[in-house]
Design a protein around this motif. Structure first.
Motif, mmCIF file in Angstrom:
data_model
loop_
_atom_site.group_PDB
_atom_site.id
_atom_site.type_symbol
_atom_site.label_atom_id
_atom_site.label_comp_id
_atom_site.label_asym_id
_atom_site.label_seq_id
_atom_site.Cartn_x
_atom_site.Cartn_y
_atom_site.Cartn_z
ATOM 1 N N TYR A 1 -53.503 -15.846 -17.530
ATOM 2 C CA TYR A 1 -53.102 -15.243 -16.174
ATOM 3 C C TYR A 1 -51.539 -15.925 -16.097
ATOM 4 O O TYR A 1 -50.647 -14.868 -15.646
ATOM 5 C CB TYR A 1 -53.680 -16.289 -14.991
ATOM 6 C CG TYR A 1 -53.048 -16.194 -13.653
ATOM 7 C CD1 TYR A 1 -52.725 -14.919 -12.850
ATOM 8 C CD2 TYR A 1 -52.425 -17.516 -13.361
ATOM 9 C CE1 TYR A 1 -52.131 -15.224 -11.851
ATOM 10 C CE2 TYR A 1 -51.574 -17.362 -12.044
ATOM 11 C CZ TYR A 1 -51.451 -16.113 -11.530
ATOM 12 O OH TYR A 1 -50.772 -16.480 -10.228
ATOM 13 N N HIS A 2 -51.064 -17.099 -16.427
ATOM 14 C CA HIS A 2 -50.099 -17.600 -16.356
ATOM 15 C C HIS A 2 -48.877 -16.872 -17.291
ATOM 16 O O HIS A 2 -47.804 -16.586 -17.018
ATOM 17 C CB HIS A 2 -50.012 -19.139 -16.642
ATOM 18 C CG HIS A 2 -50.109 -19.894 -15.686
ATOM 19 N ND1 HIS A 2 -49.395 -19.992 -14.376
ATOM 20 C CD2 HIS A 2 -51.426 -20.595 -15.375
ATOM 21 C CE1 HIS A 2 -50.062 -20.712 -13.572
ATOM 22 N NE2 HIS A 2 -51.290 -21.223 -13.979
ATOM 23 N N LEU A 3 -49.457 -16.263 -18.619
ATOM 24 C CA LEU A 3 -48.622 -15.582 -19.589
ATOM 25 C C LEU A 3 -48.402 -14.409 -18.799
ATOM 26 O O LEU A 3 -47.184 -13.629 -18.897
ATOM 27 C CB LEU A 3 -49.610 -15.311 -20.712
ATOM 28 C CG LEU A 3 -49.373 -16.495 -21.799
ATOM 29 C CD1 LEU A 3 -50.368 -16.172 -23.041
ATOM 30 C CD2 LEU A 3 -47.912 -16.562 -22.302
ATOM 31 N N ASN B 1 -48.010 -13.555 -15.740
ATOM 32 C CA ASN B 1 -47.147 -13.759 -14.463
ATOM 33 C C ASN B 1 -45.795 -14.175 -14.681
ATOM 34 O O ASN B 1 -44.979 -13.845 -14.291
ATOM 35 C CB ASN B 1 -47.735 -15.113 -13.671
ATOM 36 C CG ASN B 1 -48.112 -14.511 -12.280
ATOM 37 O OD1 ASN B 1 -47.978 -13.241 -11.938
ATOM 38 N ND2 ASN B 1 -47.995 -15.441 -11.391
ATOM 39 N N ASN B 2 -45.661 -14.660 -16.180
ATOM 40 C CA ASN B 2 -44.367 -15.348 -16.572
ATOM 41 C C ASN B 2 -43.675 -14.379 -17.790
ATOM 42 O O ASN B 2 -42.860 -14.973 -18.281
ATOM 43 C CB ASN B 2 -44.613 -16.531 -17.005
ATOM 44 C CG ASN B 2 -44.848 -17.603 -15.810
ATOM 45 O OD1 ASN B 2 -43.963 -18.085 -15.038
ATOM 46 N ND2 ASN B 2 -46.028 -17.920 -15.850
ATOM 47 N N SER B 3 -44.387 -13.129 -17.879
ATOM 48 C CA SER B 3 -43.759 -12.557 -19.186
ATOM 49 C C SER B 3 -43.418 -11.251 -18.703
ATOM 50 O O SER B 3 -43.747 -10.656 -17.739
ATOM 51 C CB SER B 3 -44.927 -12.208 -20.128
ATOM 52 O OG SER B 3 -44.456 -11.635 -21.397
ATOM 53 N N ASP B 4 -42.407 -10.741 -19.125
ATOM 54 C CA ASP B 4 -41.777 -9.395 -18.896
ATOM 55 C C ASP B 4 -42.410 -8.149 -19.691
ATOM 56 O O ASP B 4 -42.234 -6.918 -19.678
ATOM 57 C CB ASP B 4 -40.176 -9.166 -19.171
ATOM 58 C CG ASP B 4 -39.432 -10.234 -18.321
ATOM 59 O OD1 ASP B 4 -39.695 -10.234 -17.099
ATOM 60 O OD2 ASP B 4 -38.297 -10.618 -18.926
#
Length: 267
Positions: A211-213, A215-218
Motif C-alpha cells: 500500500y505504501h509503495l 501511495n509513494n511511487s510515481d
C-alpha cells in the motif's frame, strides 16, 4: 448542531464516535435511536452523555441532521412504521446502500436528502465516502455534511447519483474483497508449512508495505508489478496461474454483481 442517528448499528455508532472525537458536536446534542430495546444499555455505556432511545419511545424528533443508518432491506418497513414525524427543517443523511434519494423522499415525505456511501474503515477514521444530494440543498449545507463525513476519513461529492451504486460495489464492499484475498494468501502460507500466526504476519505486513509503495511511487501498477516479477521467476509463475484462471476477470464480475445487487435494493 443536533444530530439524530436512526439505526445505531456499527456504521451509525462509528459516525457518532468520529463526530464526538473531533468535537463537531457536543455529546448532549447527539441522539442515538435503536430498534433493539436490548441494545440501549450497551450503547449508553459508549455514549453516557447522549440521548439513547428506542423507536417507539419517540413522539417528536428534534434534530438538524437525521442520519438514516438502518439496513437497506429494512428501510421500507421502518419508514412505514415510523412512530414520529420528521421536521421540515431537518436534513436527512442516508448511509444506506442502494436506496435512492427519490425513494427516501417518497417514503419519508421529506425533500431535503443527502445520500452517502461510506465503508467500514470509517471505524478507524480511515474510510472513504461518496455522496450526492437532492436538488435545493445549498452549498453551505453540503459543506456542513462534508465536514462531518471527512471526520470518518475522506469524502468525494458525485454529481451523478447513479454512480453511488458503483461506489457501493467498489469501496463500500471493497474491504471484504481484500480480506478475502488476504485470507487465501494466509491459507496458502499454512499449506506450505508456515505457522498460521507467522503467515498472518508475513501477509499483513506485505499488504501494508505494498500500500505504501503504491501511495509513494510515481510508477503505474503495471510497472510496480514488473519490478517484482522478474522473467522466469517465482512471481511470474504465480501471475501466469492467475491469468490462466482469469482471476482478474472473476474479481471484476464479482464487483459488477455487487453493483447489480445495490440497484436491486432500491426496487
Amino acid at each position: 448542531m443536533k444530530i439524530a442517528v436512526l439505526g445505531a448499528g456499527n456504521m451509525g455508532l462509528s459516525f457518532s464516535k468520529s463526530f464526538l472525537k473531533y468535537e463537531l458536536i457536543k455529546p448532549q446534542n447527539l441522539h442515538l435511536i435503536t430498534r433493539n430495546e436490548n441494545k440501549k444499555d450497551k450503547i449508553r455505556t459508549l455514549f453516557p452523555e447522549s440521548e439513547i432511545s428506542s423507536f417507539d419511545e419517540i413522539k417528536t424528533l428534534e434534530a438538524d441532521l437525521i442520519i438514516i443508518a438502518v439496513k437497506p432491506q429494512d428501510f421500507g418497513f421502518v419508514a412505514e412504521k415510523l412512530p414520529f414525524k420528521i421536521s421540515e427543517k431537518s436534513m436527512i443523511l442516508s448511509i444506506m446502500a442502494g436506496i435512492s434519494i427519490d425513494k427516501i423522499q417518497k417514503l419519508l415525505n421529506h425533500r431535503s436528502v443527502v445520500r452517502a456511501m461510506p465503508n467500514s474503515p470509517t471505524l478507524l477514521g480511515m474510510g472513504i465516502t461518496g455522496y450526492t444530494a437532492a436538488e435545493g440543498i445549498s452549498f453551505s449545507e453540503l459543506m456542513n455534511v462534508e465536514r462531518l463525513l471527512n471526520s470518518t476519513g475522506r469524502s468525494v461529492y458525485l454529481e451523478d447519483e447513479n454512480l453511488l451504486n458503483a461506489v457501493t460495489a467498489l469501496s463500500g464492499s471493497g474491504p471484504a474483497y481484500f480480506y478475502y484475498i488476504i485470507d487465501a494468501m494466509i491459507k496458502a502460507g499454512t499449506e506450505m508449512g508456515i505457522d498460521e500466526n507467522l503467515s498472518k504476519l508475513f501477509v499483513k505486513q506485505t499488504m501494508l508495505g505494498a500500500y505504501h509503495l503504491i501511495n509513494n511511487s510515481d510508477k503505474s501498477l503495471e510497472e510496480l508489478i514488473k519490478d517484482v516479477a522478474s522473467k522466469g521467476g517465482t512471481t511470474e509463475a504465480a501471475l501466469k496461474t492467475f491469468e490462466e484462471n482469469e482471476l482478474k476477470s472473476i474479481l471484476k464480475k464479482g464487483i459488477l454483481a455487487a453493483e447489480n445487487r445495490a440497484k436491486e435494493l432500491n426496487s
